[in-house]
Design a protein around this motif. Structure first.
Motif, short mmCIF file in Angstrom:
data_model
loop_
_atom_site.label_atom_id
_atom_site.label_comp_id
_atom_site.label_asym_id
_atom_site.label_seq_id
_atom_site.Cartn_x
_atom_site.Cartn_y
_atom_site.Cartn_z
N PHE A 1 0.89 0.94 2.89
CA PHE A 1 1.30 0.31 4.13
C PHE A 1 1.51 -1.20 3.96
N GLY A 2 0.91 -1.77 2.93
CA GLY A 2 1.19 -3.17 2.61
C GLY A 2 2.65 -3.37 2.24
N ALA A 3 3.25 -2.34 1.65
CA ALA A 3 4.68 -2.41 1.32
C ALA A 3 5.52 -2.41 2.60
N TYR A 4 5.07 -1.69 3.62
CA TYR A 4 5.76 -1.79 4.92
C TYR A 4 5.77 -3.24 5.38
N HIS A 5 4.60 -3.88 5.35
CA HIS A 5 4.51 -5.27 5.81
C HIS A 5 5.43 -6.17 4.99
#
Length: 236
Positions: A118-122
C-alpha cells in the motif's frame, strides 16, 4: 548510516507526526510505509539497510514519514467521503512538510517517491498528483485501486486519488519527465494490478519499467532485492 528522528506538529493533519531520515545528502527519496504502517517500518524490515551503500555514499537521502491510514482509507468507522477527505490532508502534509524539507536539505527541486504494497499506492498517487515535484516513482508489490477501501462510494475526491482512473486524463507535461517502475513478483497477488497500471501508462505514452521478478511473492525479501536496483536508476 546516519539516522535522524523528527517529531513535529503538522498543521496539515492537525496533530503531531514523526519521521526517520537517513543519510547526509543526495537525491531525496520519500519512502511510504505499507498499510497502516509506521514511520519506522521500512527500517525495521531492513528495506533501508538494503540500500545503505546509496545512503552512505551520498547518492540519496531517505525520508520515512508516518502514515495516517487508520484515519483515512482504513478507517471503516467513518464514511468513505470522510476517509478520502482525511487523505487529502495527508497529501498536503507530504507536499508542504516533507517534500519542502527534503528540497531545502538536499538542494534538489524534485524528489523520488517509493513504497511497498500500500506504500506503493501512496507513492504512485502522490507522484502523479504532483509530477512537477517528483522525478521518480518506485513501486514494489503495489496495489493502486483505492475503490477497495470505499465500500461502493465514489466521488471526485476519490477519483483524483485513484491512479487507475485519473492518470489517463492528466495533461501536466511533467508526467512525461518521470521515471516510473512497477516492481512485482511473478507470484505476487498484486501482479495484475501492476500489469494494469503499466498498460495504463503505455496507453498514455508514458515510459515505465514493468519489472516482474521470477519466483517472487508479496514479501519484504523481494522488495529488499528490488530497491537497490531502482535507486540505481536515479540520475542526479
Amino acid at each position: 548510516m546516519r539516522e535522524e528522528y523528527l517529531k513535529w506538529y503538522s498543521p496539515a493533519i492537525g496533530r503531531e507526526t514523526e519521521m526517520l531520515v537517513f543519510g547526509h545528502g543526495g537525491y531525496p527519496v520519500i519512502v511510504f510505509p505499507t498499510s497502516m504502517g509506521r514511520y519506522y517500518q521500512n527500517k525495521d524490515f531492513k528495506l533501508i539497510e538494503s540500500v545503505q551503500w546509496f545512503v552512505d555514499t551520498g547518492r540519496v537521502k531517505i525520508y520515512c514519514p508516518d502514515s495516517i491510514d487508520t484515519d483515512s482509507w482504513y478507517n471503516k468507522a467513518i464514511h468513505p467521503a470522510h476517509r478520502a477527505y482525511n487523505h487529502t490532508h495527508y497529501d498536503r502534509m507530504i507536499l508542504e512538510e516533507v517534500v519542502s524539507r527534503a528540497q531545502n536539505e538536499t538542494g534538489y527541486h524534485k524528489v523520488a517517491v517509493a513504497g511497498c504494497s500500500f506504500g506503493a499506492y501512496h507513492a504512485t498517487n502522490f507522484g502523479f498528483r504532483h509530477p512537477e515535484m517528483v522525478g521518480y516513482i518506485f513501486n514494489m508489490g503495489g496495489a493502486f485501486d483505492i475503490k477497495m477501501q470505499l465500500d461502493g462510494y465514489y466521488d471526485d475526491t476519490c477519483y483524483y486519488n485513484n491512479p487507475p482512473d485519473f492518470v489517463l486524463g492528466l495533461q501536466n507535461p511533467a508526467i512525461y519527465e518521470m521515471g516510473v517502475v512497477f516492481g512485482v513478483g511473478e507470484h505476487d497477488f498484486c501482479l495484475q494490478a501492476n500489469i494494469q497500471m503499466s498498460e495504463i501508462l503505455n496507453r498514455k505514452g508514458l515510459n515505465n519499467w514493468l519489472d516482474i521478478r521470477k519466483g517472487g511473492n508479496h514479501d519484504w525479501p523481494v522488495w529488499r532485492e528490488m530497491f537497490p536496483d531502482y535507486l540505481a536508476q536515479i540520475q542526479s
